[in-house]
Design a protein around this motif. Structure first.
Motif, PDB file in Angstrom:
ATOM      1  N   ASP A 266       0.830  -1.203   0.000  1.00 48.09           N
ATOM      2  CA  ASP A 266       0.000   0.000   0.000  1.00 48.09           C
ATOM      3  C   ASP A 266       0.866   1.256   0.000  1.00 48.09           C
ATOM      4  O   ASP A 266       2.020   1.231  -0.434  1.00 48.09           O
ATOM      5  CB  ASP A 266      -0.944  -0.017   1.210  1.00 48.09           C
ATOM      6  CG  ASP A 266      -0.190  -0.159   2.541  1.00 48.09           C
ATOM      7  OD1 ASP A 266       1.050   0.031   2.537  1.00 48.09           O
ATOM      8  OD2 ASP A 266      -0.830  -0.454   3.558  1.00 48.09           O
ATOM      9  N   GLY A 267       0.347   2.329   0.486  1.00 44.60           N
ATOM     10  CA  GLY A 267       1.074   3.594   0.493  1.00 44.60           C
ATOM     11  C   GLY A 267       2.287   3.616   1.398  1.00 44.60           C
ATOM     12  O   GLY A 267       3.086   4.554   1.345  1.00 44.60           O
ATOM     13  N   GLN A 268       2.455   2.588   2.238  1.00 44.49           N
ATOM     14  CA  GLN A 268       3.615   2.505   3.116  1.00 44.49           C
ATOM     15  C   GLN A 268       4.791   1.767   2.471  1.00 44.49           C
ATOM     16  O   GLN A 268       5.793   1.504   3.118  1.00 44.49           O
ATOM     17  CB  GLN A 268       3.218   1.820   4.427  1.00 44.49           C
ATOM     18  CG  GLN A 268       2.114   2.543   5.184  1.00 44.49           C
ATOM     19  CD  GLN A 268       1.770   1.839   6.479  1.00 44.49           C
ATOM     20  OE1 GLN A 268       2.226   2.201   7.557  1.00 44.49           O
ATOM     21  NE2 GLN A 268       0.941   0.805   6.370  1.00 44.49           N
ATOM     22  N   SER A 269       4.666   1.476   1.192  1.00 46.44           N
ATOM     23  CA  SER A 269       5.680   0.708   0.462  1.00 46.44           C
ATOM     24  C   SER A 269       7.032   1.421   0.433  1.00 46.44           C
ATOM     25  O   SER A 269       7.124   2.632   0.192  1.00 46.44           O
ATOM     26  CB  SER A 269       5.201   0.479  -0.975  1.00 46.44           C
ATOM     27  OG  SER A 269       6.266   0.100  -1.808  1.00 46.44           O
ATOM     28  N   LEU A 270       8.092   0.646   0.638  1.00 43.50           N
ATOM     29  CA  LEU A 270       9.454   1.174   0.548  1.00 43.50           C
ATOM     30  C   LEU A 270       9.832   1.461  -0.905  1.00 43.50           C
ATOM     31  O   LEU A 270      10.504   2.454  -1.197  1.00 43.50           O
ATOM     32  CB  LEU A 270      10.448   0.185   1.158  1.00 43.50           C
ATOM     33  CG  LEU A 270      10.211  -0.169   2.635  1.00 43.50           C
ATOM     34  CD1 LEU A 270      11.259  -1.163   3.113  1.00 43.50           C
ATOM     35  CD2 LEU A 270      10.216   1.084   3.501  1.00 43.50           C
ATOM     36  N   LEU A 271       9.394   0.597  -1.808  1.00 45.06           N
ATOM     37  CA  LEU A 271       9.635   0.843  -3.230  1.00 45.06           C
ATOM     38  C   LEU A 271       8.978   2.149  -3.666  1.00 45.06           C
ATOM     39  O   LEU A 271       9.565   2.935  -4.421  1.00 45.06           O
ATOM     40  CB  LEU A 271       9.087  -0.316  -4.067  1.00 45.06           C
ATOM     41  CG  LEU A 271      10.046  -1.458  -4.404  1.00 45.06           C
ATOM     42  CD1 LEU A 271       9.295  -2.619  -5.033  1.00 45.06           C
ATOM     43  CD2 LEU A 271      11.150  -0.980  -5.327  1.00 45.06           C
ATOM     44  N   LYS A 272       7.785   2.367  -3.198  1.00 41.40           N
ATOM     45  CA  LYS A 272       7.079   3.613  -3.528  1.00 41.40           C
ATOM     46  C   LYS A 272       7.856   4.824  -3.010  1.00 41.40           C
ATOM     47  O   LYS A 272       7.998   5.834  -3.718  1.00 41.40           O
ATOM     48  CB  LYS A 272       5.673   3.604  -2.933  1.00 41.40           C
ATOM     49  CG  LYS A 272       4.848   4.860  -3.200  1.00 41.40           C
ATOM     50  CD  LYS A 272       3.484   4.765  -2.546  1.00 41.40           C
ATOM     51  CE  LYS A 272       2.599   5.962  -2.936  1.00 41.40           C
ATOM     52  NZ  LYS A 272       3.209   7.266  -2.575  1.00 41.40           N
ATOM     53  N   ALA A 273       8.371   4.717  -1.790  1.00 43.88           N
ATOM     54  CA  ALA A 273       9.133   5.835  -1.214  1.00 43.88           C
ATOM     55  C   ALA A 273      10.355   6.147  -2.054  1.00 43.88           C
ATOM     56  O   ALA A 273      10.665   7.325  -2.311  1.00 43.88           O
ATOM     57  CB  ALA A 273       9.552   5.473   0.209  1.00 43.88           C
ATOM     58  N   ALA A 274      11.037   5.103  -2.531  1.00 44.39           N
ATOM     59  CA  ALA A 274      12.231   5.318  -3.359  1.00 44.39           C
ATOM     60  C   ALA A 274      11.862   5.950  -4.696  1.00 44.39           C
ATOM     61  O   ALA A 274      12.495   6.906  -5.141  1.00 44.39           O
ATOM     62  CB  ALA A 274      12.959   3.997  -3.563  1.00 44.39           C
ATOM     63  N   CYS A 275      10.855   5.410  -5.355  1.00 46.58           N
ATOM     64  CA  CYS A 275      10.452   5.927  -6.664  1.00 46.58           C
ATOM     65  C   CYS A 275       9.972   7.375  -6.582  1.00 46.58           C
ATOM     66  O   CYS A 275      10.305   8.211  -7.437  1.00 46.58           O
ATOM     67  CB  CYS A 275       9.367   5.042  -7.269  1.00 46.58           C
ATOM     68  SG  CYS A 275       9.931   3.403  -7.759  1.00 46.58           S
ATOM     69  N   ASP A 276       9.195   7.683  -5.571  1.00 46.99           N
ATOM     70  CA  ASP A 276       8.690   9.044  -5.409  1.00 46.99           C
ATOM     71  C   ASP A 276       9.832  10.023  -5.179  1.00 46.99           C
ATOM     72  O   ASP A 276       9.799  11.160  -5.654  1.00 46.99           O
ATOM     73  CB  ASP A 276       7.709   9.111  -4.243  1.00 46.99           C
ATOM     74  CG  ASP A 276       6.393   8.392  -4.539  1.00 46.99           C
ATOM     75  OD1 ASP A 276       6.165   8.026  -5.715  1.00 46.99           O
ATOM     76  OD2 ASP A 276       5.609   8.175  -3.585  1.00 46.99           O
ATOM     77  N   THR A 277      10.852   9.561  -4.464  1.00 44.88           N
ATOM     78  CA  THR A 277      11.979  10.441  -4.159  1.00 44.88           C
ATOM     79  C   THR A 277      12.789  10.798  -5.397  1.00 44.88           C
ATOM     80  O   THR A 277      13.219  11.941  -5.573  1.00 44.88           O
ATOM     81  CB  THR A 277      12.913   9.776  -3.120  1.00 44.88           C
ATOM     82  OG1 THR A 277      12.170   9.538  -1.929  1.00 44.88           O
ATOM     83  CG2 THR A 277      14.114  10.637  -2.813  1.00 44.88           C
ATOM     84  N   VAL A 278      12.988   9.836  -6.272  1.00 47.97           N
ATOM     85  CA  VAL A 278      13.836  10.068  -7.452  1.00 47.97           C
ATOM     86  C   VAL A 278      13.017  10.434  -8.682  1.00 47.97           C
ATOM     87  O   VAL A 278      13.583  10.652  -9.775  1.00 47.97           O
ATOM     88  CB  VAL A 278      14.710   8.822  -7.758  1.00 47.97           C
ATOM     89  CG1 VAL A 278      15.607   8.518  -6.566  1.00 47.97           C
ATOM     90  CG2 VAL A 278      13.866   7.607  -8.131  1.00 47.97           C
ATOM     91  N   GLY A 279      11.702  10.500  -8.540  1.00 51.85           N
ATOM     92  CA  GLY A 279      10.851  10.921  -9.656  1.00 51.85           C
ATOM     93  C   GLY A 279      10.600   9.840 -10.674  1.00 51.85           C
ATOM     94  O   GLY A 279      10.311  10.144 -11.833  1.00 51.85           O
ATOM     95  N   ARG A 280      10.659   8.584 -10.246  1.00 51.86           N
ATOM     96  CA  ARG A 280      10.373   7.502 -11.179  1.00 51.86           C
ATOM     97  C   ARG A 280       8.874   7.254 -11.220  1.00 51.86           C
ATOM     98  O   ARG A 280       8.225   7.011 -10.195  1.00 51.86           O
ATOM     99  CB  ARG A 280      11.096   6.218 -10.763  1.00 51.86           C
ATOM    100  CG  ARG A 280      10.717   5.020 -11.614  1.00 51.86           C
ATOM    101  CD  ARG A 280      11.534   3.775 -11.292  1.00 51.86           C
ATOM    102  NE  ARG A 280      10.981   2.610 -11.942  1.00 51.86           N
ATOM    103  CZ  ARG A 280      11.129   2.312 -13.225  1.00 51.86           C
ATOM    104  NH1 ARG A 280      11.855   3.117 -13.997  1.00 51.86           N
ATOM    105  NH2 ARG A 280      10.576   1.242 -13.751  1.00 51.86           N
ATOM    106  N   SER A 281       8.296   7.340 -12.417  1.00 48.97           N
ATOM    107  CA  SER A 281       6.853   7.127 -12.551  1.00 48.97           C
ATOM    108  C   SER A 281       6.535   5.651 -12.601  1.00 48.97           C
ATOM    109  O   SER A 281       7.336   4.827 -13.040  1.00 48.97           O
ATOM    110  CB  SER A 281       6.343   7.814 -13.823  1.00 48.97           C
ATOM    111  OG  SER A 281       6.969   7.280 -14.964  1.00 48.97           O
ATOM    112  N   TYR A 282       5.333   5.312 -12.165  1.00 48.68           N
ATOM    113  CA  TYR A 282       4.892   3.915 -12.167  1.00 48.68           C
ATOM    114  C   TYR A 282       3.387   3.818 -12.330  1.00 48.68           C
ATOM    115  O   TYR A 282       2.803   2.799 -12.250  1.00 48.68           O
ATOM    116  CB  TYR A 282       5.331   3.228 -10.863  1.00 48.68           C
ATOM    117  CG  TYR A 282       5.023   4.006  -9.600  1.00 48.68           C
ATOM    118  CD1 TYR A 282       3.767   3.893  -9.001  1.00 48.68           C
ATOM    119  CD2 TYR A 282       5.970   4.844  -9.036  1.00 48.68           C
ATOM    120  CE1 TYR A 282       3.475   4.609  -7.843  1.00 48.68           C
ATOM    121  CE2 TYR A 282       5.693   5.564  -7.876  1.00 48.68           C
ATOM    122  CZ  TYR A 282       4.440   5.444  -7.302  1.00 48.68           C
ATOM    123  OH  TYR A 282       4.156   6.165  -6.163  1.00 48.68           O
TER     124      TYR A 282
END
Length: 447
Positions: free
Chosen positions: A431-447
């Motif tokens: 969910d929104g607590q995902s570590l992968l999500k945190a990394a992608c959001d930080t570096v601007g990687r879209s998904y």
């Protein structure tokens, strides 16, 4: 008196006749037509990577010169070397990859050329060995064969641009072995990765249980490495994968496996990088501690491996309490060592991040928990420690990476390195607590 005079004169004549120097010069003989020579290099059926190719052969004692023929048909008729006096001849070929050339040599002398030499023609193929296109900022996620694919939604695959299937293994015979009972088969994981625009790599580890013994035995001989690489390439091509991730934990200078590991990786790179087709990565030690394991990653590997997954975690203690196994300081130290001290290209350094937690000061057996399990016991996604229970241990402190630390690590790796790697995808929250999500959001990687 006259008869005696006659005999005397006759004797003188005969004496001078027999003492006259004889002419011993023989009549010149016609030389025998030479036989065919044996060709030496390039190796028959081998490969060349330059457009200037030196052909060599054995000398024939009765030959005065050699004619060299080369072409792209099994019986070439193009004369590329006329009356060559030595036993080598250099030819230039077009820079067109994957073209096979055939060649043979005809010895000759004044009597004529050898016959039947075309039947001994040999071949070589011109190939290009180059690295594939850079993936830019890497977001790598391992997916173990024992995990359920249904538990990890597609969006988690879109967050990664590289998925490593973990693991095929090297067995005691030095062969590549698929996992015995895979909950998630390779084909299924590969399909899901491709459908979400991620590269799929074959992860390979040691089947002996200690991370190294089968690797060591297999890589000890050139033939062992050749056979193993043949197995790897067959799996990669059959399953239409994008490359290989090598997880030998660990080669070391103390037993010489640093040398055989380097040879294995160089030879595997040559096969994977033909036409820039496949990627090669490897998991390496964090680099915090000096010694044979760290030194086994030789600088010769830096130009030939596409990226390195730096395992900046598991720095735990079973006797010292309150010690985090993968804090931000360790990440910074590891990247600094590999990039600045050792000279690894920053574009190849990928920082490993754990999606699990470890306790400190107690046993690690049955006390290690996945990030999703930590959250299920009330762990905070923004913190790096929580009070949990597992097995016979209750209310102990576990240390993990929450979203805040993952964001800091992702930013660090974007600033000075080439990406992040997670062990492993299933352990992350969905969910929104995902570590992968945190990394992608930080570096601007879209998904």
């Amino acid at each position: 008196m006259r008869p005696y005079l006659f005999l005397f004169l006759l004797g003188i004549v005969l004496f001078f006749a027999t003492c006259r120097k004889k002419d011993t010069t023989p009549t010149p003989s016609t030389p025998v037509v030479p036989g065919c020579t044996s060709l030496l290099a390039p190796a028959n059926g081998g490969f060349v990577t330059t457009t200037s190719v030196t052909l060599s052969w054995n000398a024939v004692s009765t030959a005065s010169s050699y004619d060299v023929y080369l072409g792209t048909t099994p019986s070439p008729t193009t004369l590329v070397g006329n009356a060559v006096s030595g036993t080598t001849h250099t030819v230039s070929i077009p820079a067109t990859p994957n073209v096979t050339y055939y060649w043979y040599v005809v010895p000759r002398n004044t009597t004529g050329p050898a016959s039947g030499c075309a039947s001994g023609a040999r071949s070589f193929t011109y190939i290009v060995i180059s690295m594939p296109v850079s993936l830019g900022y890497h977001v790598v996620g391992y997916f173990p064969s024992y995990r359920s694919l249904a538990d990890v939604p597609d969006i988690k695959f879109r967050m990664t641009n590289v998925v490593v299937y973990a693991f095929y293994q090297v067995n005691s015979a030095g062969s590549l072995l698929a996992p015995g009972s895979a909950t998630a088969p390779l084909a299924a994981v590969a399909t899901k990765a491709r459908s979400n625009n991620a590269k799929i790599l074959l992860g390979i580890n040691d089947g002996s249980g200690d991370g190294k013994t089968n690797f060591k035995n297999m890589a000890a001989s050139p033939q062992g490495r050749t056979n193993f690489i043949r197995d790897i390439m067959n799996v990669v091509r059959t399953n239409q994968l994008d490359g290989v991730d090598m997880d030998w934990e660990f080669p070391t200078t103390s037993d010489g496996t640093d040398v055989t590991f380097t040879s294995l990786m160089q030879e595997l790179a040559d096969s994977l990088h033909r036409d820039g087709r496949y990627y090669l990565s490897c998991a390496i030690t964090a680099g915090k501690y000096a010694g044979g394991i760290r030194d086994a990653i030789r600088n010769e590997l830096f130009p030939i491996v596409d990226f390195f997954n730096i395992m900046a975690y598991d720095d735990f203690s079973t006797t010292t309490p309150y010690r985090h196994h993968s804090d931000y300081a360790l990440a910074s130290l590891c990247l600094n060592y590999w990039i600045n001290t050792r000279g690894m290209p920053a574009a190849k350094a990928v920082l490993g991040i754990p999606a699990y937690g470890r306790p400190s000061g107690i046993t690690q057996s049955n006390t290690v928990l996945s990030y999703r399990n930590i959250l299920s016991q009330g762990g905070n996604a923004q913190l790096d420690s929580a009070i949990v229970s597992a097995g016979t241990f209750t209310n102990y402190t576990i240390y993990y990476n929450g979203q805040y630390t993952v964001k800091r690590k992702a930013k660090l790796s974007k600033d000075i390195a080439a990406g992040v790697m997670f062990w492993e995808k299933w352990q992350d929250a969905t969910d929104g607590q995902s570590l992968l999500k945190a990394a992608c959001d930080t570096v601007g990687r879209s998904y």
